[in-house]
Motif scaffolding. Structure first.
Motif, PDB file in Angstrom:
ATOM      1  N   VAL A   1       0.706  -1.169   0.029  1.00  0.00           N
ATOM      2  CA  VAL A   1      -0.121   0.022   0.143  1.00  0.00           C
ATOM      3  C   VAL A   1       0.802   1.433  -0.011  1.00  0.00           C
TER       4      VAL A   1
ATOM      5  N   ALA B   1       2.000   5.541  -5.389  1.00  0.00           N
ATOM      6  CA  ALA B   1       0.586   5.375  -5.323  1.00  0.00           C
ATOM      7  C   ALA B   1       0.226   6.509  -6.553  1.00  0.00           C
TER       8      ALA B   1
ATOM      9  N   THR C   1      -4.348   5.924 -10.405  1.00  0.00           N
ATOM     10  CA  THR C   1      -4.044   5.475  -9.168  1.00  0.00           C
ATOM     11  C   THR C   1      -4.393   6.656  -8.068  1.00  0.00           C
TER      12      THR C   1
ATOM     13  N   GLY D   1     -11.364  -5.712   1.151  1.00  0.00           N
ATOM     14  CA  GLY D   1     -11.458  -5.726  -0.465  1.00  0.00           C
ATOM     15  C   GLY D   1     -12.117  -7.110  -0.841  1.00  0.00           C
TER      16      GLY D   1
ATOM     17  N   THR E   1      -8.345  -5.007  -5.429  1.00  0.00           N
ATOM     18  CA  THR E   1      -7.225  -4.174  -5.754  1.00  0.00           C
ATOM     19  C   THR E   1      -7.333  -2.631  -5.187  1.00  0.00           C
ATOM     20  N   ALA E   2      -8.384  -2.478  -4.507  1.00  0.00           N
ATOM     21  CA  ALA E   2      -8.299  -1.230  -3.747  1.00  0.00           C
ATOM     22  C   ALA E   2      -7.043  -1.023  -2.860  1.00  0.00           C
ATOM     23  N   THR E   3      -6.581   0.121  -2.905  1.00  0.00           N
ATOM     24  CA  THR E   3      -5.313   0.583  -2.353  1.00  0.00           C
ATOM     25  C   THR E   3      -5.642   1.153  -0.991  1.00  0.00           C
TER      26      THR E   3
ATOM     27  N   TRP F   1     -13.729   3.778  -2.023  1.00  0.00           N
ATOM     28  CA  TRP F   1     -12.163   3.018  -1.968  1.00  0.00           C
ATOM     29  C   TRP F   1     -11.638   3.954  -2.873  1.00  0.00           C
ATOM     30  N   TYR F   2     -10.084   3.855  -2.906  1.00  0.00           N
ATOM     31  CA  TYR F   2      -9.111   4.392  -3.506  1.00  0.00           C
ATOM     32  C   TYR F   2      -8.601   3.272  -4.522  1.00  0.00           C
ATOM     33  N   GLY F   3      -8.150   3.501  -5.622  1.00  0.00           N
ATOM     34  CA  GLY F   3      -7.432   2.720  -6.240  1.00  0.00           C
ATOM     35  C   GLY F   3      -7.053   2.982  -7.890  1.00  0.00           C
ATOM     36  N   THR F   4      -7.080   1.897  -8.670  1.00  0.00           N
ATOM     37  CA  THR F   4      -6.796   2.222  -9.987  1.00  0.00           C
ATOM     38  C   THR F   4      -7.639   2.501 -10.969  1.00  0.00           C
ATOM     39  N   SER F   5      -8.939   2.621 -10.827  1.00  0.00           N
ATOM     40  CA  SER F   5     -10.001   2.793 -11.501  1.00  0.00           C
ATOM     41  C   SER F   5      -9.913   4.126 -12.426  1.00  0.00           C
TER      42      SER F   5
END
Length: 628
Positions: A19, A23, A42, A68, A76-78, A148-152
């Motif tokens: 994590v 990022a 990201t 997750g 895959t959520a960070t 959530w935070y992630g790469t979407s």
């Protein structure tokens, strides 16, 4: 023996989860133009309908919970935004929620024995998991997620706002709709808002629920007790630009300030999760006291906002705490407290010029604790950190959001050339800038294998052919009994020849336009006689200066530098110029690299940069912090 195999320093400082990876970087190959760069994917936020993600008994032993892969949160959520609610604690203490495997136990909220209370936080995920505990006894704990935070690529970026009131009135058990989009600086296409909310002196104990308009999920935004004013920060998804407020029983006066919003904008900021770091412990009163966050506590100088857990304790009288971006004001306090009570709240504080927040209390004095758990940056100013690369990164993905880049000119041996030097110099030239460091810098490997092990060893002061070196402070290099000899004069010439080739024969156009770093580490070939190694390093400096280079520094650790060259005397040419230091800390974090700026210098010049290794995909990458 080789002549300087390239093995970068890997001293282990601390283990960290994935994590804490880069990022904000784009995992793509090749340079991009920073002038046209938008916020990367990201670290973008995806709001969800509020849902109970986990409920169970928390004890003083860590419990790992999987967030997750459920309740709309992908595996895959960070990081996630959640509200932790404590019920029926058997002892006074605090609740902690942190990334799984973290060595830190940040206090999300403090509570008295038997006191129900809620606290909102943003927590990084390690392989979709977090860890929870209470500091003493046990309690029923529930975790409600808001997003959530992630790469979407379809996720939203964040824009901080000066706090603006959107609700000041009575809320009952019937949902009260509040339209936020189109007001208080929130655009019509906003996907979620961040609200600072408090319940003031309710007639009964209960729960406040802040949810998307029309959503009656039984989640908890804030727990309160009869007659007690309490505050919390809530991130809530917008439905048709609106949210709704309701309480579980009776009625209560509720205040809400909007402090930021999420939207599809490509110019907003993205989130970077960090290891929780205590930024400050301050004694404060009714006059605001400023705390510098950017440039310390694991936050880069170009951060737009910081995600903070603020806690107040040791209050001389009861009152309210306000922690906001420096120079801002808020109608809703960060938290309300009784005399000597310890209680906290999370907030996203905008960081204006100077990167500061300010804290004050409404009466008397109190101790305030500021913990940082993440920050926001935009895509146009880069990550705020540098990246160094060399031949191991040839053909591989590297960050493209670096603020500056340092490129190794050598391949696996110091007398060879990095096969993708030109591509990597082009990559570095596309750096975003914005720090005290030049966008593009280079480094060359030190080595001194000695006459017996070297494939080529000098026997004169001539290098290159036809040029006699007059800078050799050790006299004339010469063979002994017809054989190459390891003397300080010849070690000087060995270093000279190596650095001259690095500057003039590796393909670096106009070497004088760059700052050059001399990479000195025990993984490179060197002799046990430190005076011989010192002579070789002095020879490298002389060759770079003869090649038109005016900016030279040394990369190492204090221990490795001392092991290789010993104590550098005042008469050395390394002392006669204020060569800056680039200090490696090995596996670590940004906050540790920032702290290393105050460490021991290698020579007379300042510590210009510090380097730390961090996970990057399935491998690691070297990141660098500019100390000024």
């Amino acid at each position: 023996m080789d002549e300087g195999e390239h093995v970068r320093i890997k001293t282990t400082i601390a283990s960290i989860g994935t994590v804490l990876a880069v990022a904000a970087g784009l995992l793509v190959v090749g340079p991009v133009s920073p002038a046209s760069a938008a916020a990367p994917t990201t670290g973008r936020f995806t709001p969800v309908a509020p849902a109970r993600a986990w409920s169970g008994t928390a004890t003083s032993k860590l419990t790992t919970v999987t967030l997750g892969g459920r309740n709309g949160i992908p595996s895959t959520a960070t990081a996630v935004v959640l509200t932790a609610t404590v019920n029926a604690p058997t002892a006074a203490g605090y609740v902690s929620v942190a990334p799984a495997g973290s060595t830190a136990s940040p206090a999300i909220q403090n509570f008295a024995k038997g006191q129900p209370i809620s606290g909102t936080t943003t927590v990084g995920l390690t392989s979709g998991k977090a860890q929870v505990k209470v500091s003493a006894g046990k309690a029923t704990l529930s975790l409600d997620v808001a997003g959530w935070y992630g790469t979407s690529a379809t996720g939203s970026t964040y824009t901080p706002l000066a706090p603006t009131n959107v609700l000041n009135g009575t809320v009952s058990t019937a949902a009260k709709k509040v339209t936020v989009a189109g007001k208080a600086g929130v655009p019509g296409n906003a996907t979620a808002v961040v609200l600072q909310t408090d319940v003031s002196r309710p007639a009964t104990s209960g729960r406040l629920r802040v949810t998307p308009s029309g959503n009656n999920a039984g989640v908890v935004s804030l727990m309160y007790t009869k007659g007690t004013t309490v505050a919390n920060t809530t991130t809530v998804k917008l439905t048709s630009g609106a949210v709704q407020f309701l309480v579980s029983t009776g009625s209560a006066r509720v205040l809400a300030d909007v402090v930021g919003y999420y939207s599809p904008s490509t110019t907003g900021s993205v989130f970077v999760s960090t290891h929780p770091v205590r930024a400050a412990t301050i004694a404060t009163g009714t006059t605001a006291k400023k705390v510098t966050v950017a440039g310390t506590a694991g936050v880069p100088r170009n951060a737009k906002a910081a995600v903070i857990n603020a806690k107040v304790g040791k209050g001389s009288v009861g009152g309210s705490l306000r922690v906001v971006g420096a120079g801002l004001a808020s109608s809703v306090p960060t938290q309300i407290y009784a005399k000597n009570q310890t209680i906290g709240n999370a907030l996203i504080a905008p960081l204006a010029a100077g990167g500061q927040v300010q804290a004050k209390v409404s009466a008397g004095s109190a101790t305030v604790y500021i913990d940082v758990v993440g920050y926001f940056i935009d895509g146009s100013t880069g990550s705020g950190t540098g990246v160094d690369v060399s031949y191991p990164q040839c053909g591989k993905s590297v960050p493209t959001d670096q603020s500056f880049g340092i490129v190794g000119v050598n391949s696996s041996l110091g007398n060879t050339t990095n096969p993708c030097l030109q591509q990597q110099l082009t990559w570095a030239a596309a750096s975003a800038g914005g720090t005290a460091q030049a966008k593009t810098q280079v480094y060359a490997l030190f080595a001194n294998p000695g006459a017996a092990a070297a494939s080529v060893w000098p026997t004169s002061n001539v290098y290159p052919a036809g040029h006699t070196v007059t800078r050799n402070t050790y006299g004339t290099c010469a063979a002994v009994s017809g054989k190459p000899a390891t003397t300080r004069a010849c070690s000087f010439m060995y270093g000279y020849a190596r650095a001259y080739d690095d500057a003039m024969s590796r393909g670096v156009t106009n070497p004088g336009q760059y700052r050059w770093w001399l990479d000195v580490e025990t993984g490179l070939s060197h002799l046990s006689d430190t005076t011989q190694n010192l002579a070789a390093l002095e020879g490298m400096l002389a060759a770079l200066q003869d090649s038109g280079v005016t900016q030279v520094g040394v990369y190492s650790t204090a221990y490795q530098f001392r092991t290789i060259v010993g104590t550098v005397p005042a008469t050395s040419t390394l002392r006669k110029t204020t060569l800056p230091s680039w200090i490696a800390i090995g596996d670590g974090r940004l906050d540790q690299a920032q702290a290393a700026c105050s460490g021991a210098r290698l020579l007379g010049g300042p510590i210009a940069m510090t380097q730390y290794k961090t996970p990057y995909g399935s491998t690691e990458i070297d990141l660098n912090w500019s100390c000024s």
